[in-house]
Enzyme design. Structure first.
Site, PDB file in Angstrom:
ATOM      1  N   CYS A   1       0.834  -1.202   0.000  1.00 60.22           N
ATOM      2  CA  CYS A   1       0.000   0.000   0.000  1.00 60.22           C
ATOM      3  C   CYS A   1       0.866   1.248   0.000  1.00 60.22           C
ATOM      4  CB  CYS A   1      -0.969   0.016   1.172  1.00 60.22           C
ATOM      5  SG  CYS A   1      -0.244   0.533   2.720  1.00 60.22           S
TER       6      CYS A   1
ATOM      7  N   CYS B   1      -5.181   6.805   3.479  1.00 62.40           N
ATOM      8  CA  CYS B   1      -4.044   5.949   3.136  1.00 62.40           C
ATOM      9  C   CYS B   1      -2.783   6.299   3.915  1.00 62.40           C
ATOM     10  CB  CYS B   1      -3.765   6.000   1.644  1.00 62.40           C
ATOM     11  SG  CYS B   1      -3.042   7.536   1.088  1.00 62.40           S
TER      12      CYS B   1
END
Lengths: 388, 132
Positions: free
Chosen positions: B41, B110
């Site tokens: 990620c 995020c």
């Protein structure tokens, strides 16, 4: 300190000579090229002269092969959708390399939703199209095969002549996105036997708002923008004479100065690559020799590209990255994944593209700034610690 | 000093913490250690805490990630230092973003893992304390 702009692949400023040439089409009373009065005819003449300069730039058969659009994205859409819809009685497949620009891949995905088969042709770790796979994938059913002349993110130049031979043996039409290559490699649509070719004005130091699609004589397209029937009925809409005339002038200058300018840039580029590759765990992305002369791209282990970009901006150096953290989708660049990088490797990418403002005097400052940035970010990185 | 980078949507405070991150590093034999994120990620954060009488006396971090990941890590260490662990557990992602004068919307989920990393470190401390 002056800006050191190293993001020419994203945007080039308009050449002052082009602006001087073209400003009359903004300032003076200009007719609509579709009008029959004298001013209309003048506007039409300006467009035809520009077509001629662009035909010369890519060695096209004649100037009527040059279609003006509003952007390279539009040219790519017209090439791909226009060719597929017009010729769908001959086949139902389209194909593209895995490293094509999003404005090639997305029209193909759109065709896929409309009944066509879309095949991706893989590339090797240096970004060269896998010719064996291309031979297997492309058939007479494949209406359009789209392969870029050179890639904007990793700089790799594709063997277009070889690809063209294969596509015409196995399939039908070859579309070449030459936006990144325009001005940096000699383009010759006749020698390379290219059917459809895309160019962008703003990648050639021309005005923004103009693109070109070269269409080989005899190839039939369907309009994707119905309206008043400008551009042989293929791209309706009143013409942006300022941008279109300027694009021709930009192409003329780019052709005239290409050899001298690219050798100057390549020299700077080589020094940059040499300096930056001295940094520990720094790797070149793309092909080491078959690459655009102004293009240097890297990846650095253990750090992330947006941080590199922000940090270099503080040195007044403007760069690009394929990191997920800078993309709208939060996915890393499809180009970096296609050349086989892992997600975490793709995160650490840095793309430097040189242009007219850059000089070799800038190289030591850039190399030092990149080195300091990488060191600083690695000192922060938990991944780096694991190694030592 | 802070020029074009603001175009990405980062506040001056984010840029300050990104360029001059506070409390970077590791603590040897920490009283609590937390790690969140993964390299796929794009963000990994490690948080180390030293605790005395249930108060965080020292805190260090290491982060792999973008500008906001580094800035939120730095900010959360400043916020947590000196706090009682129960108070520090109350620090939310939104608190961190707020202290930085906000984050761009796409960065809120995020790259805003710093509070999570802190909580992991505190939970680690509490677990160790129970086992003593």
């Amino acid at each position: 300190m002056e800006h050191i702009y190293l993001d020419y692949a994203s945007a080039t400023p308009i050449d002052s000579r082009v602006l001087d040439f073209s400003r009359r089409y903004l300032e003076d009373m200009m007719g609509n090229p579709s009008s029959l009065h004298s001013l209309g005819l003048q506007a039409k003449k300006a467009m035809e002269e520009s077509r001629g300069k662009i035909a010369d730039f890519i060695n096209a058969e004649n100037e009527s092969t040059i279609l003006f659009t509003g952007s390279a994205t539009e040219s790519n859409n017209l090439a791909i959708q226009g060719c597929a819809f017009r010729n769908k009685d001959k086949g139902q497949q389209v194909a593209a390399s895995a490293i094509e620009h999003i404005s090639v891949l997305n029209p193909m995905k759109y065709l896929q939703k409309n009944g066509f088969t879309f095949s991706l042709i893989p590339v090797d770790p240096q970004g060269l199209v896998d010719l064996e796979q291309l031979e297997k994938i492309v058939t007479k059913e494949t209406l359009v095969t789209s392969i870029m002349y050179a890639n904007n993110e990793i700089g790799t130049i594709e063997p277009i002549k070889e690809i063209s031979t294969l596509v015409h043996e196995k399939g039908r039409y070859l579309h070449v996105d030459a936006v990144a290559a325009g001005g940096y490699v000699p383009l010759d649509v006749q020698k390379d036997n290219i059917d459809l070719l895309t160019l962008s004005s703003s990648a050639l130091y021309g005005p923004p708002g103009a693109g070109v699609l070269y269409v080989k004589p005899g190839i039939k397209l369907q309009s994707i923008l119905p309206g008043g029937g400008q551009e042989r009925g293929l791209r309706s809409g009143s013409e942006n004479i300022f941008a279109l005339a300027g694009m021709g002038e930009a192409a003329r200058i780019a052709k005239k100065e290409r050899v001298k300018e690219t050798s100057r840039l390549q020299n700077i580029r080589d020094n940059l690559i040499e300096g930056i590759l001295k940094i520990e765990d720094a790797y070149l992305t793309g092909h080491p020799t078959l690459r655009l002369p102004h293009h240097a791209s890297f990846r650095f282990s253990y750090i992330e590209g947006e941080s590199i970009l922000l940090s270099l901006d503080m040195y007044n150096i403007q760069v690009a990255t394929g990191s997920a953290c800078t993309s709208r989708t939060l996915e890393p660049s499809h180009v970096l994944l296609a050349i086989g990088l892992k997600h975490e490797e793709a995160h650490g990418s840095l793309v430097l593209t040189l242009g007219r403002s850059n000089t070799s005097k800038e190289v030591p400052h850039i190399v030092t700034a990149v080195g300091d940035t990488v060191k600083k970010l690695r000192d922060l990185s938990p991944l780096y610690k694991k190694k030592t | 000093m802070i020029g074009m980078a603001q175009n990405i949507g980062y506040s001056k405070k984010v840029m300050d913490h990104f360029l001059n991150p506070r409390n970077v590093g590791e603590i040897k034999n920490p009283d609590g250690y937390g790690k969140v994120g993964n390299p796929v990620c794009g963000d990994i954060m490690e948080m180390y805490i030293r605790v005395k009488d249930d108060h965080i006396t020292d805190i260090k971090f290491k982060t792999f990630g973008c500008g906001s990941a580094i800035a939120t890590s730095s900010m959360v260490t400043e916020m947590a230092k000196g706090l009682h662990v129960d108070e520090a557990l109350g620090i939310t992602r939104n608190d961190v973003a707020g202290k930085l004068d906000g984050l761009p919307p796409q960065k809120m989920h995020c790259s805003n893992l710093a509070a999570d990393a802190l909580h992991e470190a505190i939970k680690d401390y509490q677990k160790k304390k129970q086992n003593k």
